[in-house]
Design a protein around this motif. Sequence first.
Motif, PDB file in Angstrom:
ATOM      1  N   GLY A  26       0.803  -1.214   0.000  1.00  0.00           N
ATOM      2  CA  GLY A  26       0.000   0.000   0.000  1.00  0.00           C
ATOM      3  C   GLY A  26       0.837   1.264   0.000  1.00  0.00           C
ATOM      4  N   LYS A  27       0.297   2.341  -0.581  1.00  0.00           N
ATOM      5  CA  LYS A  27       1.034   3.605  -0.639  1.00  0.00           C
ATOM      6  C   LYS A  27       1.330   4.139   0.752  1.00  0.00           C
ATOM      7  CE  LYS A  27      -0.659   5.208  -5.075  1.00  0.00           C
ATOM      8  NZ  LYS A  27      -1.436   6.237  -5.774  1.00  0.00           N
ATOM      9  N   ARG A  28       0.325   4.122   1.630  1.00  0.00           N
ATOM     10  CA  ARG A  28       0.525   4.630   2.982  1.00  0.00           C
ATOM     11  C   ARG A  28       1.514   3.749   3.746  1.00  0.00           C
ATOM     12  NH1 ARG A  28      -4.652   5.166   6.568  1.00  0.00           N
ATOM     13  NH2 ARG A  28      -4.397   2.928   6.522  1.00  0.00           N
ATOM     14  N   SER A  29       1.446   2.471   3.508  1.00  0.00           N
ATOM     15  CA  SER A  29       2.344   1.536   4.186  1.00  0.00           C
ATOM     16  C   SER A  29       3.788   1.730   3.722  1.00  0.00           C
ATOM     17  CB  SER A  29       1.897   0.108   3.921  1.00  0.00           C
ATOM     18  OG  SER A  29       2.748  -0.796   4.549  1.00  0.00           O
ATOM     19  N   ARG A  30       3.994   2.051   2.454  1.00  0.00           N
ATOM     20  CA  ARG A  30       5.344   2.222   1.929  1.00  0.00           C
ATOM     21  C   ARG A  30       6.008   3.498   2.419  1.00  0.00           C
ATOM     22  NH1 ARG A  30       4.794   1.721  -4.176  1.00  0.00           N
ATOM     23  NH2 ARG A  30       2.589   1.760  -3.791  1.00  0.00           N
ATOM     24  N   ARG A  31       5.223   4.473   2.864  1.00  0.00           N
ATOM     25  CA  ARG A  31       5.807   5.710   3.390  1.00  0.00           C
ATOM     26  C   ARG A  31       6.415   5.508   4.763  1.00  0.00           C
ATOM     27  NH1 ARG A  31       1.116   9.649   3.259  1.00  0.00           N
ATOM     28  NH2 ARG A  31      -0.074   7.917   2.463  1.00  0.00           N
ATOM     29  N   ASN A  32       5.948   4.534   5.514  1.00  0.00           N
ATOM     30  CA  ASN A  32       6.435   4.274   6.868  1.00  0.00           C
ATOM     31  C   ASN A  32       7.497   3.190   6.834  1.00  0.00           C
ATOM     32  OD1 ASN A  32       4.481   6.047   7.854  1.00  0.00           O
ATOM     33  ND2 ASN A  32       2.954   4.432   7.909  1.00  0.00           N
ATOM     34  N   PRO A  33       8.431   3.211   7.789  1.00  0.00           N
ATOM     35  CA  PRO A  33       9.464   2.166   7.801  1.00  0.00           C
ATOM     36  C   PRO A  33       8.951   0.808   8.254  1.00  0.00           C
ATOM     37  CG  PRO A  33       9.798   3.700   9.607  1.00  0.00           C
ATOM     38  CD  PRO A  33       8.677   4.238   8.782  1.00  0.00           C
ATOM     39  N   TYR A  34       7.772   0.768   8.896  1.00  0.00           N
ATOM     40  CA  TYR A  34       7.216  -0.479   9.402  1.00  0.00           C
ATOM     41  C   TYR A  34       5.822  -0.681   8.819  1.00  0.00           C
ATOM     42  CZ  TYR A  34      10.840   0.624  12.735  1.00  0.00           C
ATOM     43  OH  TYR A  34      12.033   0.961  13.288  1.00  0.00           O
ATOM     44  N   GLY A  35       5.401  -1.935   8.737  1.00  0.00           N
ATOM     45  CA  GLY A  35       4.050  -2.250   8.293  1.00  0.00           C
ATOM     46  C   GLY A  35       3.035  -1.845   9.351  1.00  0.00           C
ATOM     47  N   PRO A  36       1.744  -1.933   9.051  1.00  0.00           N
ATOM     48  CA  PRO A  36       0.733  -1.472  10.000  1.00  0.00           C
ATOM     49  C   PRO A  36       0.720  -2.249  11.315  1.00  0.00           C
ATOM     50  CG  PRO A  36      -0.288  -2.515   8.094  1.00  0.00           C
ATOM     51  CD  PRO A  36       1.163  -2.399   7.804  1.00  0.00           C
ATOM     52  N   VAL A  37       0.912  -3.548  11.269  1.00  0.00           N
ATOM     53  CA  VAL A  37       0.906  -4.351  12.496  1.00  0.00           C
ATOM     54  C   VAL A  37       2.153  -4.054  13.323  1.00  0.00           C
ATOM     55  CG1 VAL A  37       0.962  -6.698  13.404  1.00  0.00           C
ATOM     56  CG2 VAL A  37      -0.515  -6.150  11.477  1.00  0.00           C
ATOM     57  N   CYS A  38       3.313  -4.051  12.691  1.00  0.00           N
ATOM     58  CA  CYS A  38       4.553  -3.775  13.421  1.00  0.00           C
ATOM     59  C   CYS A  38       4.573  -2.347  13.945  1.00  0.00           C
ATOM     60  CB  CYS A  38       5.760  -4.030  12.524  1.00  0.00           C
ATOM     61  SG  CYS A  38       6.017  -5.770  12.164  1.00  0.00           S
ATOM     62  N   SER A  39       4.035  -1.413  13.187  1.00  0.00           N
ATOM     63  CA  SER A  39       3.969  -0.025  13.627  1.00  0.00           C
ATOM     64  C   SER A  39       3.138   0.100  14.898  1.00  0.00           C
ATOM     65  CB  SER A  39       3.390   0.845  12.522  1.00  0.00           C
ATOM     66  OG  SER A  39       3.323   2.171  12.911  1.00  0.00           O
ATOM     67  N   ALA A  40       2.013  -0.580  14.948  1.00  0.00           N
ATOM     68  CA  ALA A  40       1.169  -0.559  16.145  1.00  0.00           C
ATOM     69  C   ALA A  40       1.891  -1.199  17.331  1.00  0.00           C
ATOM     70  CB  ALA A  40      -0.148  -1.270  15.871  1.00  0.00           C
ATOM     71  N   ARG A  41       2.608  -2.273  17.086  1.00  0.00           N
ATOM     72  CA  ARG A  41       3.340  -2.934  18.169  1.00  0.00           C
ATOM     73  C   ARG A  41       4.457  -2.048  18.714  1.00  0.00           C
ATOM     74  NH1 ARG A  41       3.836  -9.065  15.801  1.00  0.00           N
ATOM     75  NH2 ARG A  41       1.656  -9.624  16.157  1.00  0.00           N
ATOM     76  N   VAL A  42       5.166  -1.355  17.818  1.00  0.00           N
ATOM     77  CA  VAL A  42       6.250  -0.471  18.251  1.00  0.00           C
ATOM     78  C   VAL A  42       5.691   0.700  19.052  1.00  0.00           C
ATOM     79  CG1 VAL A  42       8.007   1.144  17.415  1.00  0.00           C
ATOM     80  CG2 VAL A  42       7.851  -1.142  16.430  1.00  0.00           C
ATOM     81  N   ARG A  43       4.586   1.284  18.590  1.00  0.00           N
ATOM     82  CA  ARG A  43       3.964   2.385  19.339  1.00  0.00           C
ATOM     83  C   ARG A  43       3.511   1.924  20.716  1.00  0.00           C
ATOM     84  NH1 ARG A  43       1.653   3.756  14.418  1.00  0.00           N
ATOM     85  NH2 ARG A  43      -0.266   2.696  14.970  1.00  0.00           N
ATOM     86  N   ALA A  44       2.918   0.743  20.804  1.00  0.00           N
ATOM     87  CA  ALA A  44       2.462   0.219  22.097  1.00  0.00           C
ATOM     88  C   ALA A  44       3.641  -0.061  23.017  1.00  0.00           C
ATOM     89  CB  ALA A  44       1.638  -1.047  21.894  1.00  0.00           C
ATOM     90  N   SER A  45       4.725  -0.566  22.470  1.00  0.00           N
ATOM     91  CA  SER A  45       5.910  -0.839  23.269  1.00  0.00           C
ATOM     92  C   SER A  45       6.538   0.454  23.773  1.00  0.00           C
ATOM     93  CB  SER A  45       6.927  -1.624  22.439  1.00  0.00           C
ATOM     94  OG  SER A  45       8.090  -1.855  23.157  1.00  0.00           O
ATOM     95  N   ALA A  46       6.563   1.481  22.937  1.00  0.00           N
ATOM     96  CA  ALA A  46       7.141   2.769  23.343  1.00  0.00           C
ATOM     97  C   ALA A  46       6.286   3.451  24.393  1.00  0.00           C
ATOM     98  CB  ALA A  46       7.300   3.676  22.131  1.00  0.00           C
ATOM     99  N   ALA A  47       4.989   3.214  24.385  1.00  0.00           N
ATOM    100  CA  ALA A  47       4.089   3.863  25.342  1.00  0.00           C
ATOM    101  C   ALA A  47       4.318   3.355  26.763  1.00  0.00           C
ATOM    102  CB  ALA A  47       2.644   3.637  24.937  1.00  0.00           C
ATOM    103  N   ARG A  48       4.759   2.118  26.905  1.00  0.00           N
ATOM    104  CA  ARG A  48       4.928   1.578  28.254  1.00  0.00           C
ATOM    105  C   ARG A  48       6.380   1.609  28.725  1.00  0.00           C
ATOM    106  NH1 ARG A  48       3.634  -3.186  25.180  1.00  0.00           N
ATOM    107  NH2 ARG A  48       5.441  -4.529  25.047  1.00  0.00           N
ATOM    108  N   TRP A  49       7.245   2.251  27.973  1.00  0.00           N
ATOM    109  CA  TRP A  49       8.658   2.322  28.317  1.00  0.00           C
ATOM    110  C   TRP A  49       8.880   3.478  29.282  1.00  0.00           C
ATOM    111  CZ3 TRP A  49      11.413  -1.647  26.954  1.00  0.00           C
ATOM    112  CH2 TRP A  49      12.781  -1.607  27.157  1.00  0.00           C
ATOM    113  N   SER A  50       9.460   3.217  30.442  1.00  0.00           N
ATOM    114  CA  SER A  50       9.592   4.289  31.426  1.00  0.00           C
ATOM    115  C   SER A  50      10.926   4.312  32.161  1.00  0.00           C
ATOM    116  CB  SER A  50       8.461   4.174  32.447  1.00  0.00           C
ATOM    117  OG  SER A  50       8.575   2.958  33.140  1.00  0.00           O
TER     118      SER A  50
END
Length: 119
Positions: A26-50
Amino acid sequence: MLNRLGARVVPGPASRCLRCGRRRWGKRSRRNPYGPVCSARVRASAARWSDCSPAQLEKAREALEQGAVVPTRRRNVFRVISSDGTQVYLTARQACNCPAGLHSRHCYHRTAVQILTAA
């Protein structure tokens, strides 16, 4: 491949997710370095990092969003581009060869890798 009118369709170039290596079409997917599933996982992991400073966490998030953390062929070893873009450091969860890492200090490169591998 043919479309519904019978015309030949050549799919656009595929890119690969930097985390899992899957193809992204997908065009939107190609603009990001990660796919939609991995992007969501990375964001969730970063949110709980303290366990690091807010400044380090922000720089690590920025590096992840820009695709500055690239896996190597070695397991859990990444190339991380410096914030000014002039240096490339080899980084793992335990160590980094940046100036701070060589003095046994925790750097944002390690934070980015820890977030990525925890996702």
